[in-house]
Design a protein around this motif. Sequence first.
Motif, PDB file in Angstrom:
ATOM      1  N   GLU A 168       0.890  -1.141  -0.150  1.00 41.04           N
ATOM      2  CA  GLU A 168       0.043  -0.135   0.135  1.00 41.04           C
ATOM      3  C   GLU A 168       0.822   1.302   0.128  1.00 41.04           C
ATOM      4  N   TYR A 169       1.981   1.081   0.967  1.00 40.81           N
ATOM      5  CA  TYR A 169       2.696   2.354   0.790  1.00 40.81           C
ATOM      6  C   TYR A 169       3.397   2.652  -0.405  1.00 40.81           C
ATOM      7  N   GLU A 170       3.841   1.384  -1.213  1.00 42.40           N
ATOM      8  CA  GLU A 170       4.599   1.590  -2.543  1.00 42.40           C
ATOM      9  C   GLU A 170       3.498   1.969  -3.676  1.00 42.40           C
ATOM     10  N   ALA A 171       2.262   1.669  -3.497  1.00 46.24           N
ATOM     11  CA  ALA A 171       1.280   1.805  -4.566  1.00 46.24           C
ATOM     12  C   ALA A 171       0.749   3.171  -4.477  1.00 46.24           C
ATOM     13  N   LYS A 172       0.666   4.060  -3.505  1.00 44.13           N
ATOM     14  CA  LYS A 172       0.032   5.272  -3.357  1.00 44.13           C
ATOM     15  C   LYS A 172       0.609   6.334  -4.208  1.00 44.13           C
ATOM     16  N   PRO A 173       1.944   6.284  -4.577  1.00 45.87           N
ATOM     17  CA  PRO A 173       2.166   7.287  -5.767  1.00 45.87           C
ATOM     18  C   PRO A 173       1.672   7.009  -6.945  1.00 45.87           C
ATOM     19  N   GLN A 174       1.222   5.501  -7.291  1.00 43.53           N
ATOM     20  CA  GLN A 174       0.784   5.439  -8.658  1.00 43.53           C
ATOM     21  C   GLN A 174      -0.692   5.652  -8.482  1.00 43.53           C
ATOM     22  N   ASP A 175      -1.359   5.528  -7.532  1.00 45.67           N
ATOM     23  CA  ASP A 175      -2.838   6.007  -7.250  1.00 45.67           C
ATOM     24  C   ASP A 175      -2.906   7.158  -7.377  1.00 45.67           C
ATOM     25  N   ILE A 176      -2.151   8.221  -6.876  1.00 46.81           N
ATOM     26  CA  ILE A 176      -2.187   9.839  -6.958  1.00 46.81           C
ATOM     27  C   ILE A 176      -2.112  10.285  -8.563  1.00 46.81           C
ATOM     28  N   TRP A 177      -0.848   9.541  -8.866  1.00 46.12           N
ATOM     29  CA  TRP A 177      -0.634   9.864 -10.368  1.00 46.12           C
ATOM     30  C   TRP A 177      -1.914   9.840 -11.258  1.00 46.12           C
ATOM     31  N   ARG A 178      -2.675   8.720 -11.101  1.00 43.34           N
ATOM     32  CA  ARG A 178      -3.793   8.203 -12.101  1.00 43.34           C
ATOM     33  C   ARG A 178      -4.924   9.209 -11.616  1.00 43.34           C
ATOM     34  N   LEU A 179      -5.007   9.512 -10.527  1.00 40.26           N
ATOM     35  CA  LEU A 179      -6.118  10.646  -9.903  1.00 40.26           C
ATOM     36  C   LEU A 179      -5.894  11.787 -10.480  1.00 40.26           C
ATOM     37  N   LEU A 180      -4.543  12.240 -10.599  1.00 36.96           N
ATOM     38  CA  LEU A 180      -4.535  13.653 -11.169  1.00 36.96           C
ATOM     39  C   LEU A 180      -4.428  13.553 -12.705  1.00 36.96           C
ATOM     40  N   PHE A 181      -3.966  12.439 -13.203  1.00 37.41           N
ATOM     41  CA  PHE A 181      -4.060  12.220 -14.887  1.00 37.41           C
ATOM     42  C   PHE A 181      -5.460  12.242 -15.190  1.00 37.41           C
ATOM     43  N   MET A 182      -6.373  11.555 -14.530  1.00 32.81           N
ATOM     44  CA  MET A 182      -7.794  11.712 -14.859  1.00 32.81           C
ATOM     45  C   MET A 182      -8.323  13.258 -14.815  1.00 32.81           C
TER      46      MET A 182
ATOM     47  N   PRO B  48      -2.505  15.691   0.462  1.00 32.02           N
ATOM     48  CA  PRO B  48      -3.897  15.860   0.921  1.00 32.02           C
ATOM     49  C   PRO B  48      -4.965  15.317  -0.067  1.00 32.02           C
ATOM     50  N   LEU B  49      -5.657  14.467   0.409  1.00 35.46           N
ATOM     51  CA  LEU B  49      -6.622  13.690  -0.344  1.00 35.46           C
ATOM     52  C   LEU B  49      -8.130  14.058   0.380  1.00 35.46           C
ATOM     53  N   THR B  50      -9.056  14.600  -0.417  1.00 39.41           N
ATOM     54  CA  THR B  50     -10.554  14.667  -0.036  1.00 39.41           C
ATOM     55  C   THR B  50     -11.122  13.221  -0.003  1.00 39.41           C
ATOM     56  N   GLU B  51     -12.279  13.364   0.512  1.00 46.21           N
ATOM     57  CA  GLU B  51     -12.963  12.038   0.565  1.00 46.21           C
ATOM     58  C   GLU B  51     -13.447  11.597  -0.939  1.00 46.21           C
ATOM     59  N   MET B  52     -13.725  12.461  -1.681  1.00 42.85           N
ATOM     60  CA  MET B  52     -13.995  12.111  -3.031  1.00 42.85           C
ATOM     61  C   MET B  52     -12.805  11.531  -3.729  1.00 42.85           C
ATOM     62  N   ASP B  53     -11.520  12.140  -3.469  1.00 42.45           N
ATOM     63  CA  ASP B  53     -10.414  11.523  -3.993  1.00 42.45           C
ATOM     64  C   ASP B  53     -10.139   9.906  -3.404  1.00 42.45           C
ATOM     65  N   ARG B  54     -10.551   9.831  -2.386  1.00 38.04           N
ATOM     66  CA  ARG B  54     -10.416   8.581  -1.734  1.00 38.04           C
ATOM     67  C   ARG B  54     -11.292   7.515  -2.537  1.00 38.04           C
ATOM     68  N   MET B  55     -12.412   8.055  -2.722  1.00 36.99           N
ATOM     69  CA  MET B  55     -13.370   7.153  -3.396  1.00 36.99           C
ATOM     70  C   MET B  55     -12.829   6.878  -4.841  1.00 36.99           C
ATOM     71  N   ILE B  56     -12.421   7.753  -5.410  1.00 33.55           N
ATOM     72  CA  ILE B  56     -12.109   7.555  -6.787  1.00 33.55           C
ATOM     73  C   ILE B  56     -10.932   6.470  -7.028  1.00 33.55           C
ATOM     74  N   ILE B  57      -9.879   6.807  -6.073  1.00 30.33           N
ATOM     75  CA  ILE B  57      -8.869   5.635  -5.786  1.00 30.33           C
ATOM     76  C   ILE B  57      -9.152   4.471  -5.459  1.00 30.33           C
ATOM     77  N   LYS B  58     -10.261   4.159  -4.805  1.00 29.01           N
ATOM     78  CA  LYS B  58     -10.622   3.047  -4.304  1.00 29.01           C
ATOM     79  C   LYS B  58     -11.400   2.217  -5.618  1.00 29.01           C
TER      80      LYS B  58
END
Length: 330
Positions: free
Chosen positions: A235-249, A266-276
């Motif tokens: 999970e620690y190693e995956a989070k940068p890729q999760d955020i990159w895809r979030l921003l890419f979208m 900083p992630l909003t609740e909506m950000d966390r839902m999208i990452i999930k």
Amino acid sequence: MRLSILDQAPVTKGNTAAGAMKKAEELAVLGDELGYHRMWMAEHHATNTFASSAPEVAAGYLAAKTKNIRLGTGGVMLMHYSPLKLAEVFKTLSAFAPGRIDFGVGRAPGGDNYSTYALSEGRQPMFHNMYEKFDTALQLINDEVPEDDLYKKSIATPAQVILPEAWLLGSTGNSAVQAGRRGVGYSFAQFFNGEMTKEILDAYKKNFQPSAFMEKPQINVSYMVTTAETKEEAEYEAKPQDIWRLLFMRGQFGATLTPEEARDYPLTEMDRMIIKENRKIHLVGSAKEIATLLQEEQAHYGFDEAMICSIPHTQEKRLDVYRLLARELL
């Protein structure tokens, strides 16, 4: 299950594009040692995030650095090249590394509109004739007279080499039937949008007709994977890729963060839902969890091979992903 590698030569924060290509070499050598079946280089243009823009060149270099693993393109973007040139390139590769070369073809541009027009030298890019171009390239590779009038008097050299395996890539299922009818392999990019269905893969198998390139249907599925010894570390190693895809979208393009930066981002609740939600196209967990999931997916969908794309921040963590999966599955 066969395991393979898809590499985009990612340029993570603080690293260089040239360094990313050397890391692709390191990955190829390790994959060869571990028993991975093939390694494909992707084709990306107009980006500082991925350094792999000429996969056919990289395949030749990597073939010279390895002994058993197959090398190829995942994929070379058909719209940018003449079928004759593609045939000459892949026949040359096959002459140097017989029985180890894959001609993997994609129908997307692999870049933005500016790079697409630049690659066509300012002419209107041709999007309508991809399958016809693929057919012509296959005929030229197989030392046949092409049906296309433009190429009827052309030959592709070197002649009479061992044929590369030919593959058609897809991410929506539109090319599954086309791949089957041509007797080539079908590669589904599950990490693009997660829309793989059993019906798509079954349609490929149902329509498969044996060819000089492939006697029976073959399917590989490419997954984005981050794994480690423990789920917490993954999970620690995956989070940068999760955020990159979030921003890419959101149309925000930039270097992938470090794990430390991603941890504090900083992630909003909506950000966390999208990452999930995006986790359906980014598999994260311990090596045993990921291995079990891949085996379950193979049993359900009926593919032959899992192709792993992984982008942890450091090269050592990236190599560990492939070591751990090999330990569980090879």
